[in-house]
Design a protein around this motif. Structure first.
Motif, PDB file in Angstrom:
ATOM      1  N   ASN A  98       0.807  -1.222   0.000  1.00  0.00           N
ATOM      2  CA  ASN A  98       0.000   0.000   0.000  1.00  0.00           C
ATOM      3  C   ASN A  98       0.844   1.278   0.000  1.00  0.00           C
ATOM      4  N   PRO A 123      -7.244 -10.338  -1.218  1.00  0.00           N
ATOM      5  CA  PRO A 123      -6.847  -9.133  -1.938  1.00  0.00           C
ATOM      6  C   PRO A 123      -5.977  -8.216  -1.086  1.00  0.00           C
ATOM      7  N   ASP A 125      -4.532  -4.250  -1.914  1.00  0.00           N
ATOM      8  CA  ASP A 125      -4.287  -3.082  -2.771  1.00  0.00           C
ATOM      9  C   ASP A 125      -4.355  -3.425  -4.269  1.00  0.00           C
ATOM     10  N   GLY A 126      -5.407  -4.098  -4.680  1.00  0.00           N
ATOM     11  CA  GLY A 126      -5.592  -4.374  -6.103  1.00  0.00           C
ATOM     12  C   GLY A 126      -4.913  -5.637  -6.596  1.00  0.00           C
ATOM     13  N   THR A 128      -3.783  -9.888  -5.720  1.00  0.00           N
ATOM     14  CA  THR A 128      -4.249 -11.054  -4.979  1.00  0.00           C
ATOM     15  C   THR A 128      -3.023 -11.789  -4.467  1.00  0.00           C
TER      16      THR A 128
END
Lengths: 205, 205
Positions: A98, A123, A125-126, A128
């Motif tokens: 992040n 997940p 911050d976008g 996986t």
């Protein structure tokens, strides 16, 4: 091949770049004195360091921040994007994923891996979280060159070895432990205690 | 008053201390060359830095690691415990609270505060997250002198001001933003991008 730049100068260049970016918020030019104060070095050091880059300020005007930043970026190789994998999706790994400061320098977190099956698939911050056993494929698919170790200290050396086996040659270690670099791999270590140590000194002077 | 030690030397001392601690795992003495390699500086620099401390190695034997470490600790003021508050109990704050590297240097995390009522009261590494509005009392009760900012960048300057109002005079900033230090407060910033920048340089040489 580039001309050799002293290692100590190289170590200061990213700091200058960061300070220039801070100063550029309000100004287009800066003097070596201004940059020296922001970077915590003396101005003679600044001028000497920049002489290795062939960068000379204009007397009474200083350095053009955009030009100088561009020169430092070129020297450091920060003119392209580096895909980065973070190993360890604990608090530290997730904080780094992040972390807003990487992308502006061209470091893009493209994968986060963890050994814990309970974390895989979650997940962050976008991205996986992916399984550690897929590391070789992940590094290969994303042409990853840089790995960040955010595992517990006890798992850090194994992680270095696995990153090296997967083809990663530059590693940033944030685990509080010294690690042995496999042949052809360079490791840099961040120890937050050292920064607190400098703060402690200034409390006592 | 101590004799003045150049700021650049001060900045290297914690790194030397960390390297000495690493080397001491297997040895009792080390040469300036060995320490230079571990710390990433040249050995002439090491000898010059240590001359400010009045520390001189024995020819052919090197430095006594325990003695030298003790001298560096004394100079840096690392001979006592510093109570530390972490502001921000997100991933980064929690990672720092759990970070194993602080205590060995005498930095003891005694409180973690957050502005989010949902986090207040939750446990983290033996502590309980406390509310930001109690900061003045917390700093006072624990004689806290050092604060670590682990908030989002958008909250970091407000946090500095509140720490300063509460009486904290040394701040380590891990938010990726430049902060203005109130009078009498010193701030050090950790920007992890700078370490990656040094790695990038070595990929290109």
């Amino acid at each position: 091949m580039k001309d050799p730049i002293p290692e100590s100068t190289v170590a200061r260049l990213p700091r200058y770049l960061r300070c220039l970016s801070d100063i550029a918020v309000s100004e287009a030019k800066c003097s070596s004195e201004e940059l020296a104060e922001a970077a915590g070095v003396n101005s003679a050091q600044i001028r000497k360091d920049f002489s290795y880059l062939g960068a000379y300020g204009t007397r009474g005007v200083g350095y053009d921040i955009a030009d100088l930043s561009s020169q430092i970026r070129t020297v450091l190789g920060l003119t392209r994007t580096y895909p980065v994998v973070i190993v360890g999706a604990g608090n530290l790994g997730n904080a780094l994923t992040n972390y807003g400061g990487f992308r502006a320098w061209g470091f893009e977190i493209v994968a986060v891996v963890d050994i814990d099956p309970n974390k895989v698939g979650q997940p962050v911050d976008g991205l996986t979280i992916e399984p550690m056993h897929d590391l070789v494929r992940i590094v290969d698919d994303n042409s990853i060159e840089i790995g960040i170790i955010a595992t517990p200290a006890s798992a850090a050396q194994t992680t270095v070895n696995r990153l090296a086996d997967a083809g990663v040659t530059s590693i940033l270690n944030l685990a509080p432990i010294i690690l042995k670099a496999p042949d052809g791999v360079q490791i840099r270590r961040v120890d937050l205690s050292t920064e607190l140590g400098i703060l402690a000194y200034h409390r006592n002077t």
